[in-house]
Design an enzyme around this catalytic site. Structure first.
Site, PDB file in Angstrom:
ATOM      1  N   ASP A 157       0.857  -1.180   0.000  1.00 39.43           N
ATOM      2  CA  ASP A 157       0.000   0.000   0.000  1.00 39.43           C
ATOM      3  C   ASP A 157       0.896   1.234   0.000  1.00 39.43           C
ATOM      4  O   ASP A 157       1.864   1.309   0.762  1.00 39.43           O
ATOM      5  CB  ASP A 157      -0.894  -0.036   1.245  1.00 39.43           C
ATOM      6  N   ASN A 199      -2.623  13.298  -3.182  1.00 39.43           N
ATOM      7  CA  ASN A 199      -3.811  13.788  -3.894  1.00 39.43           C
ATOM      8  C   ASN A 199      -4.273  15.134  -3.365  1.00 39.43           C
ATOM      9  O   ASN A 199      -4.619  16.036  -4.144  1.00 39.43           O
ATOM     10  CB  ASN A 199      -4.951  12.759  -3.776  1.00 39.43           C
ATOM     11  N   ASP A 201      -2.476  10.142 -10.001  1.00 41.72           N
ATOM     12  CA  ASP A 201      -2.582   9.158 -11.081  1.00 41.72           C
ATOM     13  C   ASP A 201      -1.208   8.861 -11.686  1.00 41.72           C
ATOM     14  O   ASP A 201      -0.907   7.712 -12.045  1.00 41.72           O
ATOM     15  CB  ASP A 201      -3.518   9.685 -12.172  1.00 41.72           C
ATOM     16  N   GLU A 238      -4.961   2.679  -3.752  1.00 39.84           N
ATOM     17  CA  GLU A 238      -3.495   2.686  -3.764  1.00 39.84           C
ATOM     18  C   GLU A 238      -2.937   1.368  -3.233  1.00 39.84           C
ATOM     19  O   GLU A 238      -1.791   1.306  -2.792  1.00 39.84           O
ATOM     20  CB  GLU A 238      -2.961   3.855  -2.933  1.00 39.84           C
TER      21      GLU A 238
END
Length: 300
Positions: free
Chosen positions: A164, A172, A181, A207
């Site tokens: 992860d 973000n 992205d 993620e």
């Protein structure tokens, strides 16, 4: 009618060929009888009947043989379609005939080829994460079933690595989803470039990623996970600084017959330990976990 045009019509028309074959077979006894009598042979009734019977038999055999030859490609076509449904063998028929059977065979072959290509494309879309190019959870579920079956037959291990991205939400929030992205795409590229030919990589969450490592013990899985960890740490995605992209890993060597959900639950327990220990780490599923520790919510 032009003889060449007539010949071309007969050659390109199955109905015309069948009609011609049946016409010849029906009238063959009459033609043979006329030729027989005109040749001056004995006109005894027994002889004439014998000639007619032989001519009828020859005509019947010739007619049935011709019909079989005309429609034989249909049997080949049906067999090819059945093989396609059984094992996915492409339907390819090279017929030079221009009659209805030849046109039908080529049309079916072309249609089946297009259908096969479309099916493969749809299957790829259904099992691939479009952003990273890795597999998705569905593809991983299918792969788990086959690898667990292989492991049971051959007595080989299967190790699962769950990782992860650390503090991905901050990326973000601070830099925008476009940068987020780009990070996911960069991670996908690293995974694709480093997978062994029999490994599988998938993005199973926002993620969160999973690696399936067939024929791999836990100790080797830990080493592989650490190589990925170091490579992620070296990955640069502007405007992020080097070392900002890190991931926490959980490694679990699966037991025979375990489902993907069971594997992920155990690997997630190990991943939680990496998060608790400060992130950017690799942890394995310990015996303490096996004794039934309660599930945790991973601090992402």
């Amino acid at each position: 009618m032009n003889p060449k045009l007539l010949l071309g019509t007969i050659r390109n028309s199955l109905m015309a060929r069948i009609f011609g074959m049946c016409f010849i077979a029906i009238h063959l006894p009459l033609v043979v009888a006329i030729v027989y009598l005109a040749s001056g042979f004995a006109s005894h009734p027994v002889s004439i009947v014998t000639v007619l019977l032989v001519a009828t038999l020859v005509g019947t055999v010739a007619c049935l043989s011709g019909l079989w030859w005309f429609i034989r490609p249909l049997k080949v076509l049906v067999g090819a379609i059945e093989r396609y449904h059984v094992d996915g063998t492409p339907v390819r028929l090279a017929l030079r005939r221009n009659d209805e059977v030849g046109v039908l065979a080529r049309s079916v072959s072309s249609t089946m080829s297009e259908l096969d290509g479309l099916t493969k494309k749809l299957r790829h879309q259904a099992t691939t994460d479009t952003l990273t190019g890795l597999g998705n959870r569905r593809s991983l579920t299918e792969r788990v079933a086959s690898e667990q079956a292989r492991a049971a037959r051959e007595g080989v291990p299967v190790t699962v690595v769950l990782f992860d991205l650390d503090r991905f939400k901050e990326i973000n929030d601070n830099y925008g989803h476009d940068v987020g992205d780009s990070v996911l795409m960069a991670i996908g590229e690293v995974v694709r470039d480093n997978l062994r030919r029999y490994d599988a990589g998938a993005r199973i969450g926002g993620e969160e990623f999973c690696l399936m490592l067939p024929r791999t013990r836990e100790s080797d899985g830990l080493a592989i996970a650490d190589r990925y960890r170091k490579q992620f740490e070296r990955t640069i995605v502007p405007p992020l600084m080097k070392g900002r992209i890190t991931a926490s890993f959980g490694v679990y060597e699966a037991s025979p017959g375990e489902s993907l959900q069971q594997m992920l639950r155990c690997a997630d327990e190990a991943l939680y330990r990496s998060k608790q220990a400060g992130r950017n780490r690799v942890s394995r599923y310990t015996s303490a976990n096996r004794q039934g520790e309660p599930p945790h919510l991973n601090p992402r």
